[in-house]
Write an enzyme that holds these catalytic residues in place. Structure first.
Site, PDB file in Angstrom:
ATOM      1  N   GLU A  43       0.738  -1.067  -0.133  1.00 17.64           N
ATOM      2  CA  GLU A  43       0.010   0.147  -0.054  1.00 17.64           C
ATOM      3  C   GLU A  43       0.859   1.051  -0.048  1.00 17.64           C
ATOM      4  O   GLU A  43       0.430   2.323  -0.651  1.00 17.64           O
ATOM      5  CB  GLU A  43      -0.899   0.005   1.360  1.00 17.64           C
ATOM      6  CG  GLU A  43      -2.079  -1.163   1.141  1.00 17.64           C
ATOM      7  CD  GLU A  43      -1.426  -2.473   1.561  1.00 17.64           C
ATOM      8  OE1 GLU A  43      -2.045  -3.712   0.970  1.00 17.64           O
ATOM      9  OE2 GLU A  43      -0.127  -2.594   2.114  1.00 17.64           O
ATOM     10  N   HIS A  46       9.333  15.357  10.501  1.00 18.09           N
ATOM     11  CA  HIS A  46      10.664  15.087   9.821  1.00 18.09           C
ATOM     12  C   HIS A  46      10.583  14.841   8.270  1.00 18.09           C
ATOM     13  O   HIS A  46      11.187  15.737   7.549  1.00 18.09           O
ATOM     14  CB  HIS A  46      11.690  14.048  10.327  1.00 18.09           C
ATOM     15  CG  HIS A  46      11.983  14.373  11.493  1.00 18.09           C
ATOM     16  ND1 HIS A  46      13.256  13.659  11.948  1.00 18.09           N
ATOM     17  CD2 HIS A  46      11.810  15.298  12.604  1.00 18.09           C
ATOM     18  CE1 HIS A  46      13.317  13.950  13.412  1.00 18.09           C
ATOM     19  NE2 HIS A  46      12.648  15.005  13.596  1.00 18.09           N
TER      20      HIS A  46
END
Length: 162
Positions: free
Chosen positions: A76, A103
């Site tokens: 996925e 991040h």
């Protein structure tokens, strides 16, 4: 926030519960997964459609994120990452969900529905949604490098090249 969801048969029950969970928090949920259980269905189209919708919404200025899941979350994630402009991260705990946003400014997360309880996965998703991108220069610089490669194949110079 608008949340786009893509899954296959492995995550169909999970998807139904997740949609209710997110709607109860006030999110607009858009389902790109199957409408009925078919053990032979394939996840790529469901996940790619969810990822395309995230990119389209973001381009239109809509606050949006995506969640894709299946048995492991790996395929996925790979499918979602084929869509230009998607930064999909596979998460397996709250810390990786938070770091994906903080991040990497990930706009899609992938989760293995067969790897976690619903409560665990919902907590990962809640953390992902609640965490903003830090905007730190080093993270923005790295994301820009990924986008440049995606756009035109450019890379930073190889330090071993003479």
């Amino acid at each position: 926030m608008r949340i786009h969801i893509g899954t296959d048969h492995a995550g169909l029950d999970f998807s139904t519960r997740l949609q209710q969970h997110l709607a109860a928090q006030g999110h607009e949920v858009v389902d790109h997964g199957p409408v009925s259980y078919d053990p032979l269905d394939d996840y790529p189209a469901f996940c790619i459609r969810a990822a395309q919708a995230v990119v389209r919404d973001q381009a239109d200025g809509v606050e949006t994120l995506g969640v894709v899941f299946g048995g492991s979350g790996n395929g996925e994630q790979i499918s979602a990452n084929k869509v230009a402009g998607v930064r999909a991260a596979l998460v397996w705990n709250e810390s990786t969900a938070e770091l994906a946003r903080q991040h990497n400014d990930a706009n899609v997360i992938a989760i293995g529905a067969r790897q976690h309880t619903f409560e665990e996965a919902a907590a990962f998703i809640d953390r992902f949604i609640a965490t903003p991108f830090s905007g730190e220069e080093r993270h923005a610089r790295r994301i820009a490098q990924i986008a440049a490669f995606e756009r035109d194949g450019s890379l930073q110079p190889d330090p071993r090249a003479s």
